[in-house]
Design an enzyme around this catalytic site. Structure first.
Site, PDB file in Angstrom:
ATOM      1  CG  ASN A   5     -32.181 -49.512  -9.496  1.00 26.86           C
ATOM      2  OD1 ASN A   5     -32.532 -50.475  -8.837  1.00 26.86           O
ATOM      3  ND2 ASN A   5     -30.908 -49.229  -9.715  1.00 26.86           N
TER       4      ASN A   5
ATOM      5  CD  GLU B 206     -28.651 -49.845 -13.692  1.00 22.86           C
ATOM      6  OE1 GLU B 206     -27.874 -50.653 -14.238  1.00 22.86           O
ATOM      7  OE2 GLU B 206     -28.310 -49.111 -12.740  1.00 22.86           O
TER       8      GLU B 206
ATOM      9  CB  CYS C 257     -34.652 -43.369 -10.026  1.00 29.90           C
ATOM     10  SG  CYS C 257     -33.188 -42.500 -10.560  1.00 29.90           S
TER      11      CYS C 257
ATOM     12  CD  GLU D 169     -35.322 -42.760  -5.535  1.00 34.64           C
ATOM     13  OE1 GLU D 169     -35.158 -43.468  -6.554  1.00 34.64           O
ATOM     14  OE2 GLU D 169     -34.389 -42.279  -4.881  1.00 34.64           O
TER      15      GLU D 169
ATOM     16  CB  CYS E  53     -31.293 -38.498  -8.451  1.00 32.68           C
ATOM     17  SG  CYS E  53     -32.692 -38.700  -9.563  1.00 32.68           S
TER      18      CYS E  53
ATOM     19  CB  CYS F 244     -36.278 -39.038  -7.893  1.00 34.74           C
ATOM     20  SG  CYS F 244     -36.000 -40.425  -9.013  1.00 34.74           S
TER      21      CYS F 244
END
Ligand code: THU
Length: 142
Positions: free
Chosen positions: A48, A50, A59, A61, A92, A95
């Site tokens: 991930n 940010e 994310c 993934e 999530c 994703c």
């Protein structure tokens, strides 16, 4: 859902674990690593990433998947997600939708620091994905 060999699972899970070390998560302090397995047997990873503008965060993934697609790999058979938590973390919703574009038959594995693990199909996590009319099943085409 394609059956993975124990060696494939181990390699995929290890790649997700390794990728987590590169996570950039100063805001949430929630590091995530992910790795995808392609039908050609390659493993591509991501973490991930940010951003100070929080909504721009990506994310793990999706970073792993985009890594694969940008290397010409569009047939994804499995994804592993690693978080240094007591319980596994499922991908999530965003994703799930993005993964399904390139892997409708995807196996999803989530591992953590604890013994618990999640191993399921993307179809069970996302039973009614959005498909753009006219593009169904065409994501592997050039
Ligand atoms: N995150 C992931 O990388 N994957 C998920 O499936 C859920 C959330 C990241 C995004 C953000 O950097 C942090 O975890 C906290 O939400």
């Amino acid at each position: 859902m394609k059956k993975l060999t124990p060696a494939q699972k181990l390699a995929l899970e290890d790649a997700a674990h390794q990728a987590c070390q590169h996570s950039y998560a100063p805001y949430s302090t929630f590091p995530v690593g992910a790795a995808v397995l392609t039908d050609s047997g390659r493993i591509l990873a991501g973490c991930n990433v940010e951003n100070a503008s929080l909504g721009l965060t990506c994310c793990a993934e999706r970073v792993a998947l985009f890594n694969a697609v940008s290397q010409g790999e569009r047939r994804i058979v499995a994804v592993a997600i690693y978080t240094p938590t007591a319980a596994p973390t499922a991908p999530c919703g965003a994703c799930r939708q993005v993964l399904q574009e390139f892997g409708a038959e995807l196996t999803v594995i989530a591992i953590c620091e604890g013994r618990e693990r999640l191993e399921t199909s993307l179809a069970s996590l996302l039973p009614a994905p959005f498909a753009h009319p006219g593009n169904e099943g065409k994501s592997h085409e050039p």
